[in-house]
Write a protein that holds these residues in place. Structure first.
Motif, PDB file in Angstrom:
ATOM      1  N   PHE A 109      18.117   4.960   3.149  1.00 20.67           N
ATOM      2  CA  PHE A 109      17.717   4.615   1.787  1.00 20.67           C
ATOM      3  C   PHE A 109      18.384   5.574   0.813  1.00 20.67           C
ATOM      4  O   PHE A 109      18.677   6.716   1.139  1.00 20.67           O
ATOM      5  CB  PHE A 109      16.187   4.666   1.630  1.00 20.67           C
ATOM      6  CG  PHE A 109      15.599   6.047   1.751  1.00 20.67           C
ATOM      7  CD1 PHE A 109      15.373   6.823   0.620  1.00 20.67           C
ATOM      8  CD2 PHE A 109      15.288   6.576   2.993  1.00 20.67           C
ATOM      9  CE1 PHE A 109      14.834   8.092   0.724  1.00 20.67           C
ATOM     10  CE2 PHE A 109      14.740   7.849   3.107  1.00 20.67           C
ATOM     11  CZ  PHE A 109      14.518   8.607   1.975  1.00 20.67           C
ATOM     12  N   GLY A 110      18.614   5.094  -0.391  1.00 23.76           N
ATOM     13  CA  GLY A 110      19.236   5.920  -1.420  1.00 23.76           C
ATOM     14  C   GLY A 110      18.245   6.479  -2.408  1.00 23.76           C
ATOM     15  O   GLY A 110      18.515   7.470  -3.086  1.00 23.76           O
ATOM     16  N   ALA A 111      17.081   5.825  -2.494  1.00 26.88           N
ATOM     17  CA  ALA A 111      16.019   6.278  -3.385  1.00 26.88           C
ATOM     18  C   ALA A 111      14.698   5.780  -2.831  1.00 26.88           C
ATOM     19  O   ALA A 111      14.639   4.823  -2.052  1.00 26.88           O
ATOM     20  CB  ALA A 111      16.239   5.758  -4.805  1.00 26.88           C
ATOM     21  N   LEU A 112      13.643   6.448  -3.235  1.00 29.27           N
ATOM     22  CA  LEU A 112      12.320   6.125  -2.713  1.00 29.27           C
ATOM     23  C   LEU A 112      11.391   5.794  -3.878  1.00 29.27           C
ATOM     24  O   LEU A 112      11.204   6.604  -4.783  1.00 29.27           O
ATOM     25  CB  LEU A 112      11.773   7.320  -1.935  1.00 29.27           C
ATOM     26  CG  LEU A 112      10.545   7.112  -1.053  1.00 29.27           C
ATOM     27  CD1 LEU A 112      10.849   6.096   0.051  1.00 29.27           C
ATOM     28  CD2 LEU A 112      10.121   8.439  -0.419  1.00 29.27           C
ATOM     29  N   GLY A 113      10.829   4.586  -3.859  1.00 27.61           N
ATOM     30  CA  GLY A 113       9.868   4.194  -4.877  1.00 27.61           C
ATOM     31  C   GLY A 113       8.461   4.517  -4.402  1.00 27.61           C
ATOM     32  O   GLY A 113       8.066   4.113  -3.303  1.00 27.61           O
ATOM     33  N   ILE A 114       7.705   5.245  -5.197  1.00 30.23           N
ATOM     34  CA  ILE A 114       6.375   5.688  -4.792  1.00 30.23           C
ATOM     35  C   ILE A 114       5.371   5.399  -5.905  1.00 30.23           C
ATOM     36  O   ILE A 114       5.626   5.668  -7.079  1.00 30.23           O
ATOM     37  CB  ILE A 114       6.350   7.203  -4.490  1.00 30.23           C
ATOM     38  CG1 ILE A 114       7.448   7.570  -3.492  1.00 30.23           C
ATOM     39  CG2 ILE A 114       4.995   7.621  -3.934  1.00 30.23           C
ATOM     40  CD1 ILE A 114       7.538   9.067  -3.216  1.00 30.23           C
ATOM     41  N   LYS A 115       4.216   4.863  -5.508  1.00 26.72           N
ATOM     42  CA  LYS A 115       3.102   4.699  -6.421  1.00 26.72           C
ATOM     43  C   LYS A 115       2.093   5.808  -6.145  1.00 26.72           C
ATOM     44  O   LYS A 115       1.686   6.016  -5.012  1.00 26.72           O
ATOM     45  CB  LYS A 115       2.452   3.332  -6.245  1.00 26.72           C
ATOM     46  CG  LYS A 115       3.335   2.171  -6.667  1.00 26.72           C
ATOM     47  CD  LYS A 115       2.613   0.835  -6.512  1.00 26.72           C
ATOM     48  CE  LYS A 115       3.493  -0.315  -6.966  1.00 26.72           C
ATOM     49  NZ  LYS A 115       2.804  -1.635  -6.821  1.00 26.72           N
ATOM     50  N   MET A 116       1.714   6.534  -7.190  1.00 25.74           N
ATOM     51  CA  MET A 116       0.785   7.644  -7.051  1.00 25.74           C
ATOM     52  C   MET A 116      -0.445   7.396  -7.918  1.00 25.74           C
ATOM     53  O   MET A 116      -0.325   6.950  -9.051  1.00 25.74           O
ATOM     54  CB  MET A 116       1.454   8.959  -7.473  1.00 25.74           C
ATOM     55  CG  MET A 116       2.707   9.302  -6.700  1.00 25.74           C
ATOM     56  SD  MET A 116       3.403  10.893  -7.231  1.00 25.74           S
ATOM     57  CE  MET A 116       4.843  11.004  -6.164  1.00 25.74           C
ATOM     58  N   LYS A 117      -1.602   7.704  -7.371  1.00 27.31           N
ATOM     59  CA  LYS A 117      -2.840   7.556  -8.117  1.00 27.31           C
ATOM     60  C   LYS A 117      -3.550   8.902  -8.214  1.00 27.31           C
ATOM     61  O   LYS A 117      -3.549   9.687  -7.281  1.00 27.31           O
ATOM     62  CB  LYS A 117      -3.769   6.546  -7.435  1.00 27.31           C
ATOM     63  CG  LYS A 117      -3.272   5.109  -7.460  1.00 27.31           C
ATOM     64  CD  LYS A 117      -4.287   4.178  -6.830  1.00 27.31           C
ATOM     65  CE  LYS A 117      -3.822   2.730  -6.884  1.00 27.31           C
ATOM     66  NZ  LYS A 117      -4.820   1.800  -6.273  1.00 27.31           N
TER      67      LYS A 117
END
Length: 266
Positions: A109-117
Motif C-alpha cells: 500500500f502507498g497510503a493508509l486511510g484510518i478512521k479515528m474516534k
C-alpha cells in the motif's frame, strides 16, 4: 550503588535541575526495547563508504541503550506534567495507527486511510512538539514554546512558522534528527527536524517556503483545537521509506542505488 544524579538544563522550563530519563518517542509507543544508538560521526563514516549501502549499519558499533530511545532532556517536573497531560492521548493515537497497520500486514500500500474516534488533537500535537523540543536544545530558538507546552490549555502557537507533517514509517533506518538545513532545487533552503520510528514518523518544518510541498500529511491543524476537544477524524497517511540518515529523504533503496550508480557513471 545508586546512580549519580544528572544535573543539567531542562529543555522545556530552562532551569538547571536534576534531569530524568525521557523516552523519545514515549515508552508506551513501541519504545520499550533495547536499541543501538549511532553517533553522527559513525553515520557519516558509514554513509561515505562507497562499498556499503547507506542503510547498512550492521558493522557499526554504536552504543546499546537497554531502556529504549531517549535521554536526560527534562527535569522531573516537566517530564511528569507533559507525561500526564499529553502522553496518554498520543499513545492512543499511535496504537490506532498500529492496529490499522496490522490489518494490512503483508499487503502493498502507498497510503493508509484510518478512521479515528474520540481523539484529542491538541494533546497529540503538544506531545509531538515536546518530543521535538527534547531533541533540539533551546526550544529551537523559540522561547514561546515553553509557555505553549507547559500550559496545557494554551493555543498560542506560531502556525505560520511551524508546519508538522506525518507519515507511516517504513524502510531500514529510524531517524531522530535535530534541526538540519538542506537545499531544495528550485525552492532554496529548507529547515527541518525529524523523528521517524515505527509506526509513525513526523517532520517539523520551520519557516517553510510556500513553494515547497513536503511529503506526508500535514497535521498542523491539530494545534487549533482546545485541550478538551474530542473529535472523530478520517485521515489518509502516506507510507514513506527511511533508508538514509538525512531528514526528509524518503527514497526507496532502488532509487538510492540508482542515484549512486549514476554518480559513479558521471
Amino acid at each position: 550503588m545508586s546512580r549519580k544524579p544528572i544535573i543539567g538544563k531542562c529543555r522545556l522550563c530552562g532551569e538547571i535541575k536534576k534531569l530524568t530519563f525521557e523516552h523519545v518517542p514515549p515508552e508506551t509507543t513501541f519504545n520499550n526495547y533495547s536499541v543501538r544508538i549511532l553517533s553522527g560521526e559513525e553515520v557519516i563514516k558509514q554513509v561515505a563508504d562507497p562499498n556499503n549501502p547507506p542503510w547498512d549499519f550492521s558493522d557499526t558499533k554504536g552504543t546499546i541503550q537497554q531502556r529504549g530511545r531517549g535521554g536526560y532532556y527534562l527535569c522531573g517536573d516537566c517530564n511528569s506534567k507533559t507525561g500526564q497531560w499529553y502522553v496518554p492521548e498520543y499513545s492512543k493515537f499511535v496504537h490506532i495507527v498500529h492496529s490499522a497497520l496490522q490489518e494490512v500486514k503483508g499487503k502493498e500500500f502507498g497510503a493508509l486511510g484510518i478512521k479515528m474516534k474520540g481523539i484529542k488533537p491538541l494533546s497529540i500535537f503538544k506531545q509531538i512538539m515536546t518530543l521535538f523540543c527534547d531533541i533540539n536544545e533551546g526550544m529551537m530558538g523559540d522561547n514561546s514554546l515553553k509557555d505553549y507546552l507547559l500550559n496545557k490549555t494554551s493555543t498560542n502557537f506560531k502556525r505560520e512558522r511551524y508546519h508538522l507533517y506525518m507519515h507511516i514509517h517504513s524502510g531500514s533506518v529510524e531517524r531522530m534528527n535535530g534541526i538540519m538545513v538542506q537545499f531544495a532545487s528550485g525552492v532554496g533552503l529548507i529547515t527541518l527536524s525529524e523523528i521517524s520510528t515505527y509506526p509513525v514518523g513526523f517532520a517539523l518544518y520551520i519557516d517553510k517556503p510556500e513553494a515547497y510541498n513536503p511529503e506526508g500529511v500535514e497535521i498542523t491543524i491539530f494545534s487549533q483545537f482546545n485541550y478538551d476537544d474530542e473529535i472523530e477524524l478520517e485521515i489518509i497517511i502516506p507510507k514513506l521509506e527511511s533508508n538514509i540518515f538525512f531528514s526528509g529523504d524518503y527514497r526507496t533503496k532502488e532509487e538510492i542505488e540508482n542515484a549512486i550508480q549514476e554518480s559513479k557513471d558521471n
